[in-house]
Scaffold this motif. Structure first.
Motif, PDB file in Angstrom:
ATOM      1  N   LYS A   1      -8.934  -9.066  -1.072  1.00  0.00           N
ATOM      2  CA  LYS A   1     -10.516  -8.587  -1.251  1.00  0.00           C
ATOM      3  C   LYS A   1     -10.971  -8.786  -2.758  1.00  0.00           C
ATOM      4  O   LYS A   1      -9.890  -8.801  -3.559  1.00  0.00           O
ATOM      5  N   ASP A   2     -12.230  -9.261  -2.928  1.00  0.00           N
ATOM      6  CA  ASP A   2     -12.739  -9.576  -4.113  1.00  0.00           C
ATOM      7  C   ASP A   2     -12.636  -8.268  -5.071  1.00  0.00           C
ATOM      8  O   ASP A   2     -13.343  -7.382  -4.700  1.00  0.00           O
ATOM      9  N   ARG A   3     -12.300  -8.498  -6.265  1.00  0.00           N
ATOM     10  CA  ARG A   3     -12.484  -7.389  -7.162  1.00  0.00           C
ATOM     11  C   ARG A   3     -12.975  -8.055  -8.480  1.00  0.00           C
ATOM     12  O   ARG A   3     -12.737  -9.326  -8.729  1.00  0.00           O
ATOM     13  N   ALA A   4     -13.468  -7.035  -9.347  1.00  0.00           N
ATOM     14  CA  ALA A   4     -13.701  -7.548 -10.928  1.00  0.00           C
ATOM     15  C   ALA A   4     -12.611  -8.404 -11.484  1.00  0.00           C
ATOM     16  O   ALA A   4     -12.950  -9.519 -12.062  1.00  0.00           O
ATOM     17  N   ASP A   5     -11.549  -7.910 -11.395  1.00  0.00           N
ATOM     18  CA  ASP A   5     -10.378  -8.500 -12.260  1.00  0.00           C
ATOM     19  C   ASP A   5      -9.408  -9.063 -11.072  1.00  0.00           C
ATOM     20  O   ASP A   5      -8.640  -8.725 -10.539  1.00  0.00           O
ATOM     21  N   ASP A   6      -9.795 -10.392 -10.866  1.00  0.00           N
ATOM     22  CA  ASP A   6      -8.970 -11.071  -9.761  1.00  0.00           C
ATOM     23  C   ASP A   6      -7.756 -11.755 -10.553  1.00  0.00           C
ATOM     24  O   ASP A   6      -7.017 -12.360  -9.592  1.00  0.00           O
TER      25      ASP A   6
ATOM     26  N   GLN B   1      -5.137  -9.852  -9.241  1.00  0.00           N
ATOM     27  CA  GLN B   1      -4.643  -9.884  -7.971  1.00  0.00           C
ATOM     28  C   GLN B   1      -4.214 -11.230  -7.484  1.00  0.00           C
ATOM     29  O   GLN B   1      -3.063 -11.147  -6.746  1.00  0.00           O
TER      30      GLN B   1
ATOM     31  N   THR C   1       0.765  -1.227   0.001  1.00  0.00           N
ATOM     32  CA  THR C   1       0.112   0.070   0.113  1.00  0.00           C
ATOM     33  C   THR C   1       0.738   1.264  -0.065  1.00  0.00           C
ATOM     34  O   THR C   1       0.282   2.520  -0.511  1.00  0.00           O
TER      35      THR C   1
ATOM     36  N   ARG D   1      -4.888  -6.142   3.057  1.00  0.00           N
ATOM     37  CA  ARG D   1      -6.149  -6.832   2.596  1.00  0.00           C
ATOM     38  C   ARG D   1      -6.918  -6.435   1.367  1.00  0.00           C
ATOM     39  O   ARG D   1      -7.548  -7.052   0.741  1.00  0.00           O
ATOM     40  N   SER D   2      -6.099  -5.461   0.764  1.00  0.00           N
ATOM     41  CA  SER D   2      -6.832  -4.788  -0.705  1.00  0.00           C
ATOM     42  C   SER D   2      -6.326  -5.964  -1.548  1.00  0.00           C
ATOM     43  O   SER D   2      -7.120  -5.870  -2.751  1.00  0.00           O
TER      44      SER D   2
ATOM     45  N   GLN E   1     -11.407 -16.787  -1.149  1.00  0.00           N
ATOM     46  CA  GLN E   1     -10.195 -16.051  -1.044  1.00  0.00           C
ATOM     47  C   GLN E   1      -9.045 -16.811  -0.599  1.00  0.00           C
ATOM     48  O   GLN E   1      -8.136 -16.851  -0.612  1.00  0.00           O
TER      49      GLN E   1
END
Ligand code: C2E
Ligand code: MG
Ligand code: MG
Ligand code: MG
Length: 282
Positions: free
Chosen positions: A205-210, A213, A181, A201-202, A241
């Motif tokens: 976390k679930d995001r549209a484009d995993d 990640q 971060t 954690r960011s 996750q």
């Protein structure tokens, strides 16, 4: 200015600013008194080793029970405590309480304590506080892990490095919190003696484009591995996750999926339930 226009006028034109300033002053006063009034407590959140499925440590997380406002989040009062210099005595209280609590747990369970960058302003004092907390709890330094954020590395690097080496000489481990971060991470990571990287954690976390990640998690775990640092993922909330973290090569996790931070009275039972069950399973 508002003041010269008189009381009535100023409250008409600047109500929110006045209210905010007063609330801040009130908060500041309350915070200064809170330590003496014993309004702080620590909660503890387990850290789980995925390979053995056992609790290997707990992170101490500070809580403020305000008599009127109820439970106040550290996100709200830590920055204020840092601003008014209270974080130094408060941080010392956290260190001593966390070590005392952990000294009653099985000796293979460690305790992670967050240390504010402000506490690195006086490294002699910080090291004294750590030594005192360990001595008072009669606990070896090897059971203590300090979590620091990247912003510490923006301070005088020689002084910070010296402090980290002195801590490690006491057996104390150092983890970089919220990794990814800040902006100094990659350029600084290899020159500081961290034992562990906490993936922020960011990234969990679930995001549209995993797909992206997953790649980042894998890369951080690999980077940690090649630098001899363990990686822990924080903020794991769902089995999906967890599966991604595991596939990414991260070996330790912490998050609501396993447990929220709990009061100290509940720790023994959690250790007994979780860790002894594993022994009979195998
Ligand atoms: P942190 O050190 O990164 O701690 C992790 C935060 O994430 C904690 O918030 C924890 O309760 C929360 N968390 C854990 N698992 C999950 C999850 O699965 N989902 C979500 N959404 N959150 C999760 P908390 O307790 O509110 O603390 C916030 C921050 O305040 C900490 O972030 C740390 O930077 C600071 N802090 C807490 N205690 C202390 C302390 O004793 N000293 C200092 N200097 N800072 C502290
Ligand atoms: Mg932390
Ligand atoms: Mg963190
Ligand atoms: Mg944080």
């Amino acid at each position: 200015d508002a003041k010269s226009r008189g009381r009535g006028t100023s409250s008409l034109f600047q109500p929110t600013m006045d209210v905010r300033a007063a609330a801040r002053r009130q908060n500041e006063n309350d915070l200064r008194k809170a330590l003496a009034l014993r309004e702080f407590s620590l909660h503890f959140q387990p850290q789980i080793d995925l390979q053995r499925n056992v609790i290997v440590g707990f992170e101490a997380l500070l809580r403020w029970h305000h008599p009127e406002r109820g439970l106040i989040s550290p996100m709200e009062f830590i920055p204020l405590a840092e601003e008014i210099g209270l974080i130094v005595p408060l941080g010392e209280w956290v260190l001593s309480q966390a070590c005392l609590a952990a000294s009653c747990w099985p000796s293979d369970i460690s305790i992670a304590v967050n240390v504010s960058p402000c506490q690195f302003g006086d490294t002699d004092r910080l090291i004294d506080a750590v030594a005192e907390a360990l001595a008072a709890a009669d606990m070896p330094g090897s059971r203590l892990e300090l979590e620091i954020t990247e912003s510490v590395l923006l301070q005088d690097a020689d002084r910070v490095l010296d402090a980290l080496h002195r801590l490690r000489a006491m057996g104390v481990r150092v983890a970089m919190d919220d990794f990814g971060t800040g902006y100094s991470s990659l350029s600084q990571l290899h020159s500081f003696p961290f034992d562990k990287i906490k993936i922020d954690r960011s990234f969990v976390k679930d995001r549209a484009d995993d797909r992206g990640q997953d790649a980042v998690i894998r890369a951080i775990a690999a980077l940690g591995g090649s630098l001899g640092m363990a990686t822990i993922a924080e903020g794991v909330e769902t089995p999906e996750q967890l599966a991604r973290i595991r596939e990414g090569g991260c070996k330790i996790v912490q998050g609501y999926l396993f447990s929220r931070p709990i009061p100290v009275e509940e720790v023994d039972l959690m250790i007994a339930r979780h860790n002894s069950k594993k022994n009979t399973d195998n």
